[in-house]
Design an enzyme around this catalytic site. Structure first.
Site, PDB file in Angstrom:
ATOM      1  N   GLU A  50      27.087  28.263  40.967  1.00 13.65           N
ATOM      2  CA  GLU A  50      26.339  29.511  40.931  1.00 13.65           C
ATOM      3  C   GLU A  50      25.925  29.885  42.355  1.00 13.65           C
ATOM      4  OE1 GLU A  50      22.529  31.222  38.393  1.00 13.65           O
ATOM      5  OE2 GLU A  50      22.509  29.141  39.069  1.00 13.65           O
ATOM      6  N   LYS A 153      25.721  36.042  32.539  1.00 14.52           N
ATOM      7  CA  LYS A 153      24.619  35.181  32.112  1.00 14.52           C
ATOM      8  C   LYS A 153      23.651  35.919  31.183  1.00 14.52           C
ATOM      9  CE  LYS A 153      21.192  32.128  34.340  1.00 14.52           C
ATOM     10  NZ  LYS A 153      20.585  31.833  35.663  1.00 14.52           N
ATOM     11  N   CYS A 195      24.076  27.862  34.358  1.00 13.18           N
ATOM     12  CA  CYS A 195      22.788  27.259  34.688  1.00 13.18           C
ATOM     13  C   CYS A 195      21.773  27.257  33.542  1.00 13.18           C
ATOM     14  CB  CYS A 195      22.231  27.936  35.934  1.00 13.18           C
ATOM     15  SG  CYS A 195      20.882  27.011  36.736  1.00 13.18           S
TER      16      CYS A 195
END
Length: 232
Positions: A50, A153, A195
């Site tokens: 990321e 995300k 994440c």
């Protein structure tokens, strides 16, 4: 199941670690070096973290440096994938989406590149995903080049550790609304996440039910948050 290779040999994948800066050119040079080294060692798939493209010093800089998936930087990574003959998992690309002119907000995008520039055939959704507005759409090639899949995300990370770090991703980032079906790669069927998504099991369960063999969570940490999660 992973694509078959020489008898007795498993597909080799590589995971690259970088400390990104606001200098996109410097970051690209570091990442390209890791990709070329991994390819030289026989990797078929290389994962970058990321924020591989850059980490801005503040929100204004973060927004100003963002690009579209059809921009120069992603094009350079597509060329790198082709030249090295490897798949690239680019987790956490700062993407200016089509709604940038109206929202002035970006997406945290996990992009997957195929060195051959070809996408697997579209596959239908297997099962619904818990939660409103989330489903597994049919996968299509998002670009005429090498982009096979792009996941945005869905769970944005807002954290405040008093006196140490304050981060509010939701203040400048749009949440994604879809989970991308697993993608067949030389290493197996890849499920794309990023994440903070790790803390919400519904995505993982949906991807696994849809056939994912590898679940990915490319991440970026500050020193305080990294120290709380990792041991070296």
């Amino acid at each position: 199941r992973a694509m078959s290779g020489p008898p007795g040999l498993k597909p080799l994948v590589a995971v690259g670690q970088v400390t990104s800066t606001p200098d996109k050119e410097l970051n690209f040079a570091a990442c390209a070096g890791l990709v070329r080294e991994a390819a030289r060692r026989g990797a078929c798939l290389v994962f970058l973290p990321e924020g591989f493209d850059y980490i801005g010093s503040d929100t204004a800089q973060t927004l100003s440096l963002a690009e579209g998936l059809d921009g120069d930087l992603m094009g350079r990574y597509a060329e790198l994938a082709r030249d090295c003959g490897v798949w690239l998992s680019l987790g956490g690309f700062h993407e200016r989406g089509r709604d940038w002119p109206t929202t002035q907000r970006i997406y945290n995008c996990h992009a997957l590149l195929d060195p051959a520039g070809e996408s697997p055939r579209p596959c239908p959704a297997r099962l619904g995903v818990p939660g409103p507005g989330r489903h597994l759409p049919r996968r299509t090639l998002l670009s005429p080049g090498h982009l096979v899949a792009a996941y945005r995300k869905t769970h944005l990370c807002d954290v405040e550790l008093e006196g140490r770090v304050t981060m509010k991703e939701s203040s400048f980032t749009n949440p994604g609304t879809e989970i991308v079906p697993p993608v067949s790669t030389p290493a197996g069927k890849l499920g794309l996440s990023i994440c903070y998504d790790l803390r919400f099991p519904e995505i993982s369960l949906a991807l696994r039910r849809a056939g994912a063999e590898i679940l990915t969570y490319p991440s970026a940490f500050t020193v305080p948050t990294g120290s709380a999660h990792w041991e070296v």
